[in-house]
Enzyme design. Sequence first.
Site, PDB file in Angstrom:
ATOM      1  N   CYS A 131       3.263  12.079  -4.288  1.00 32.80           N
ATOM      2  CA  CYS A 131       2.607  11.582  -5.500  1.00 32.80           C
ATOM      3  C   CYS A 131       1.255  12.280  -5.694  1.00 32.80           C
ATOM      4  CB  CYS A 131       2.487  10.065  -5.430  1.00 32.80           C
ATOM      5  SG  CYS A 131       2.090   9.325  -7.015  1.00 32.80           S
TER       6      CYS A 131
ATOM      7  N   HIS B 164       8.086   8.384  -4.434  1.00 28.90           N
ATOM      8  CA  HIS B 164       7.614   7.854  -3.151  1.00 28.90           C
ATOM      9  C   HIS B 164       8.764   7.695  -2.148  1.00 28.90           C
ATOM     10  CE1 HIS B 164       3.422   6.752  -4.156  1.00 28.90           C
ATOM     11  NE2 HIS B 164       3.901   6.705  -5.397  1.00 28.90           N
TER      12      HIS B 164
ATOM     13  N   GLU C  59       8.461   6.830   0.840  1.00 28.13           N
ATOM     14  CA  GLU C  59       8.133   5.835   1.865  1.00 28.13           C
ATOM     15  C   GLU C  59       8.552   4.418   1.497  1.00 28.13           C
ATOM     16  OE1 GLU C  59       6.176   7.304  -0.241  1.00 28.13           O
ATOM     17  OE2 GLU C  59       4.218   6.349  -0.518  1.00 28.13           O
TER      18      GLU C  59
END
Length: 524
Positions: A78, A173, A175
């Site tokens: 990001c 993202h 994660e």
Amino acid sequence: KVLILDFGSQVTQLIARRVREAAVFCEIHPNDVSDDFIKSFAPKAIILSGSHASTYEDHELRAPQAVWDLGVPVLGICYGMQTMAVQLGGTVEWSDHREFGYAEVRAHGHTKLLDGIQDFETPEKHGMLKAWMSHGDKVTALPPGFKLMASTPSCPIAGMADEARKLYAFQFHPEVTHTLQGAAILTRFVRDIAGCRGDWQMGSYIDEAVARIREQVGDEEVILGLSGGVDSSVAAALIHRAIGDQLTCVFVDHGLLRLNEGQMVMDMFAGRLHAKVVHVDASEQFLGKLAGVTDPERKRKIIGAEFVEVFQAEASKLKNAKWLAQGTIYPDVVESGGTKTKKATTIKSHHNVGGLPETLGLKLLEPLRELFKDEVRALGVALGLPADMVYRHPFPGPGLGVRILGEVRKDFADLLRRADAIFIEELRNTIDPATGKSWYALTSQAFAVFLPVKSVGVMGDGRTYDYVVALRAVQTSDFMTADWAELPYALLKRTSGRIINEVRGINRVTYDVSSKPPATIEWE
Ligand code: XMP
């Protein structure tokens, strides 16, 4: 080990968590560490986090030059991707509308990072990923040497790579769990691209944490408020491993604990771990202050204030203590960071051991700040705490004080403790054949509540006129909402039979079938 540079994203901890899940050690540091720091850290890979900032507006928020000079693999996420683009000669364009939520990402260019990782089986969606996006700005021109790695309809450059230099970046993202293949992508990055071995375990985490605590504390002394709960217990065990007798645990027994709990805590910490534990039996003091008080909020306030007073009195006796240790865990950090909107009305004023005032004038030691609850539990087991203790249901700070409705009395507490212990024992001993798990494991929280009302019963030939307990068992993932648990009738039947037979003074047992909301989990 992997270095994560934090640009201030809400989810940086999740990157660390995913890397740890890939059995690779990592540390999070602020984005503005020095080049020397990075060189001496000697990372095998670097991950740049997201941020709420905009590269367009915030010219200071950049990765240190060493990130690019070191020659190790770098993954930008990001904002991390945007700063990579800006710093290496690409273009980022500012946008005033944010893209937020799911996106279907198409992979391009057969990069090593995404090769074979995909969400869809159908040929037309071959190589596509379901990813979670949250961004305003986006990269609009690749830096020299980079090729396109992924795109979405609204974000043509959703991923870029310079494979020769092992530089990779995503606008989405990986994660967060909403990006279904995120864990696979991060594992690919740290293991296959960065060549980390993937042999890191909780045991090595202990070594690192112990070293860090020793360095922080030096030869100074530490006090810790032990509540018997999971977080403070694991923190105590970890700090004790690091500094032994420099740690003093203060265990305030307010007389509102579960059956044998005080003894269990002492056996575990003083007996087995040989830690210094001051056991303060303040039950009379607490019960004295609570006498005649029936309002739930007043009860909570009194217990909270009294707790602070007793703890402070003990702490002030430990003249050499310079540190206050707390079992703060990552979700507590996020919650108190003011990131969540404050509820307009206080439903219940929570009190726990973490809520000690700053007036103690001690430095804070919070070794579990980076960990999620399940990691804290795994750490507890690795430290040798019994699984029974580590996997216990949560127990509120005010204890039985909020489970005895109305006035708190010692005789009520004694009855409730015994009824509660029977319920918990039956939950632990009843195995669900479908899952092979006990009903204790299948519920998130379960307990008995004392109702100060009397009802008529019959026992033998005689009439009884005794108190009622309610059983409560809920299933929930976040304790914000909860369903009452559909316990087997046979379990309820055994529990009620045992309570009424074994606990003289209780002649009726009910089961609470209210969900949250509109009911809360605790009755007060
Ligand atoms: P409620 O009753 O609000 O409870 O649905 C949600 C969760 O919070 C726990 N709880 C507390 N925990 N101090 C605590 O440490 C408190 O004062 C407190 N009050 C409620 C409750 O047991 C449940 O897990």
